[in-house]
Write a protein that holds these residues in place. Structure first.
Motif, mmCIF file in Angstrom:
data_model
loop_
_atom_site.group_PDB
_atom_site.id
_atom_site.type_symbol
_atom_site.label_atom_id
_atom_site.label_comp_id
_atom_site.label_asym_id
_atom_site.label_seq_id
_atom_site.Cartn_x
_atom_site.Cartn_y
_atom_site.Cartn_z
ATOM 1 N N ALA A 88 17.335 17.625 -7.220
ATOM 2 C CA ALA A 88 16.700 17.629 -5.787
ATOM 3 C C ALA A 88 15.151 17.192 -5.964
ATOM 4 C CB ALA A 88 16.806 19.099 -5.484
ATOM 5 N N SER A 91 15.580 13.311 -5.671
ATOM 6 C CA SER A 91 16.269 12.880 -4.347
ATOM 7 C C SER A 91 15.189 13.058 -3.365
ATOM 8 C CB SER A 91 17.528 13.568 -3.909
ATOM 9 O OG SER A 91 17.107 14.844 -3.813
ATOM 10 N N HIS A 92 14.218 14.111 -3.476
ATOM 11 C CA HIS A 92 13.194 14.352 -2.252
ATOM 12 C C HIS A 92 12.056 13.486 -2.393
ATOM 13 C CE1 HIS A 92 16.019 17.280 -1.483
ATOM 14 N NE2 HIS A 92 15.639 17.570 -0.487
ATOM 15 N N THR A 93 11.563 13.244 -3.810
ATOM 16 C CA THR A 93 10.223 12.538 -3.952
ATOM 17 C C THR A 93 10.232 11.400 -4.614
ATOM 18 O OG1 THR A 93 10.335 13.362 -6.077
ATOM 19 C CG2 THR A 93 9.299 14.925 -4.661
#
Length: 98
Positions: A88, A91-93
């Motif tokens: 996660a 995928s977010h950073t």
């Protein structure tokens, strides 16, 4: 050049070693994935999380990259809450498209 954006001065020896290993995997993409996560989370990981992260560090780059990108199924014994946090976080950073 390690790529790390944080100092390890306040970290205990184990965390410093993990941070170094996260940034020196061999495949640059995995250095960025594991290293960025370690930079952001190393201070907050429990002893159990540290052990799991160390276990993930031992996985071959090509296998771990496949699991993170979803190109390969994550084996049940590695499909842990920490792995989900790593995935996660990536995928977010990450502006990296691996």
């Amino acid at each position: 050049m390690s790529g790390t954006t944080r100092t390890s001065a306040e970290l205990d020896v184990r965390r410093r070693q993990i941070l170094f290993r996260a940034w020196h995997r061999g495949m640059r993409e995995m250095d960025l994935i594991m290293g960025r996560f370690a930079d952001a989370e190393i201070s907050n990981l429990s002893e159990e999380d540290l052990a799991e992260f160390e276990r993930l560090i031992e996985v071959l780059d090509r296998d771990l990259l496949g699991w993170i990108t979803g190109e390969a199924q994550t084996p049940e014994n590695y499909d842990t809450p920490l792995f989900h946090r790593l995935k996660a976080f990536h995928s977010h950073t990450s502006p990296i498209h691996v």
